[in-house]
Design an enzyme around this catalytic site. Structure first.
Site, PDB file in Angstrom:
ATOM      1  N   LEU A 101     -19.645  14.621  27.884  1.00  0.00           N
ATOM      2  CA  LEU A 101     -20.141  15.545  27.464  1.00  0.00           C
ATOM      3  C   LEU A 101     -20.174  16.567  26.178  1.00  0.00           C
ATOM      4  O   LEU A 101     -19.232  17.052  26.532  1.00  0.00           O
ATOM      5  CB  LEU A 101     -21.266  16.242  28.861  1.00  0.00           C
ATOM      6  N   ASP A 102     -20.699  16.500  25.437  1.00  0.00           N
ATOM      7  CA  ASP A 102     -20.697  17.815  24.845  1.00  0.00           C
ATOM      8  C   ASP A 102     -20.810  19.404  25.089  1.00  0.00           C
ATOM      9  O   ASP A 102     -21.036  19.061  25.698  1.00  0.00           O
ATOM     10  CB  ASP A 102     -21.873  18.253  23.461  1.00  0.00           C
ATOM     11  N   ARG A 103     -20.461  20.200  23.992  1.00  0.00           N
ATOM     12  CA  ARG A 103     -19.068  21.441  25.037  1.00  0.00           C
ATOM     13  C   ARG A 103     -21.157  21.702  25.388  1.00  0.00           C
ATOM     14  O   ARG A 103     -21.486  22.832  26.402  1.00  0.00           O
ATOM     15  CB  ARG A 103     -19.037  22.511  24.203  1.00  0.00           C
TER      16      ARG A 103
ATOM     17  N   THR B 287     -23.967  20.185  26.155  1.00  0.00           N
ATOM     18  CA  THR B 287     -24.579  20.034  26.735  1.00  0.00           C
ATOM     19  C   THR B 287     -24.470  20.134  28.599  1.00  0.00           C
ATOM     20  O   THR B 287     -23.551  19.855  28.701  1.00  0.00           O
ATOM     21  CB  THR B 287     -24.506  18.662  26.681  1.00  0.00           C
TER      22      THR B 287
END
Length: 301
Positions: free
Chosen positions: A115-117, A119
């Site tokens: 997951l993106d940081r 998110t």
């Protein structure tokens, strides 16, 4: 990894992401396989670049350990807090995988997906090799359901629609990843469905048809309705107004993930975090005069 013994895995992945590892003169990806006769170029790496002996802060370790949603023989699942990267690297000393390993030093844990940081939400780790390879194979085959909650600027004309637009990823000189819609990109599909209406925005459920980098964010921006709080693909003026109302990060939450493996069904869900729910409450009351003018140059939805 054989040639760079002692170098952190996160650093090796960073070298790959930034194009410093090449096979026959072309950028190599993590899944690139070598064949007889290939020429492999690996940049000089000093192991000293690693912050040796610097343990993660106990508060961070505890926050990730407290976020565990589920665990069994094969998997461990957390509700990842926003601001915690999936793994270390690119200026991040410790990501979720490093923090979990610090919390459980006797266990073997591997990151299954990312997951993106910024998110938050469902993030799955594997405790066994069978769990890791099995779930990653399902992800590649498109047999894993991933659903997100996001706040989309403006009012799309349809309550239910999909965005089918190829995405091309590039890495900037500083190592930052950027993604854009391009005919030469990889096929990418996102299904959007309206959940709730708010002044100047809509809470949407986004279901992934494919799993490209920044897919939901770029597809939302592509149709002229970027995500609230998105510093990379969003609307700067609206982000500023939302910050003044309490939104301090990207409004994107991995709410649900489900799959079937070896005859067993797995399903993980987590609600919107308190900070995003609190912002929606403020938006409903204080955002009544908020208007977002869609970029007319974007695809009409």
């Amino acid at each position: 990894m054989t040639l760079l013994k002692g170098v952190p895995k996160s650093m090796i992945y960073r070298l790959l992401r930034t194009g410093q590892v090449r096979v026959n003169g072309k950028r190599a990806k993590p899944d690139t396989r070598l064949a007889d006769g290939d020429t492999l170029r690996i940049p000089p790496v000093r192991v000293a670049e690693r912050e040796e002996g610097k343990a993660p802060a106990s508060g961070l370790v505890a926050s990730v350990a407290d976020a565990i949603l589920f665990e069994d023989k094969h998997f461990l699942v957390i509700d990842k807090p926003s601001g915690v990267a999936s793994h270390g690297g690119s200026g991040v000393s410790h990501g979720a995988i490093e923090l979990l390993r610090a919390a459980r030093p006797q266990e073997h844990l591997e990151l299954v997906h990312r997951l993106d940081r910024d998110t938050s939400g469902v993030l799955v780790f594997a405790r066994t090799r069978a769990g890791l390879t099995g779930l990653q194979a399902l992800i590649r085959a498109g047999e894993v359901t991933k659903q997100y909650l996001c706040l989309m600027l403006g009012h799309p004309s349809k309550a239910k629609f999909d965005v089918n637009a190829p995405l091309l990823k590039s890495v900037l000189q500083g190592g930052e990843r950027m993604v854009r819609v391009a005919e030469s990109g990889k096929p990418s599909l996102t299904f959007f469905r309206e959940m709730e209406q708010y002044p100047g925005a809509r809470l949407m459920q986004a279901t992934l048809g494919t799993g490209r980098t920044h897919q939901i964010r770029v597809h939302a921006a592509h149709i002229g309705h970027p995500l609230a709080g998105d510093p990379k693909y969003g609307d700067r003026e609206m982000n500023k107004r939302f910050r003044e109302m309490g939104l301090q990060r990207l409004f994107l939450h991995a709410a649900h993930l489900s799959f079937e493996l070896d005859g067993r069904s797995y399903s993980f869900s987590t609600p919107l975090p308190d900070d995003l729910k609190a912002f929606l409450d403020v938006l409903a009351v204080k955002g009544k005069r908020l208007v977002y003018t869609r970029d007319k140059s974007r695809t009409d939805i």
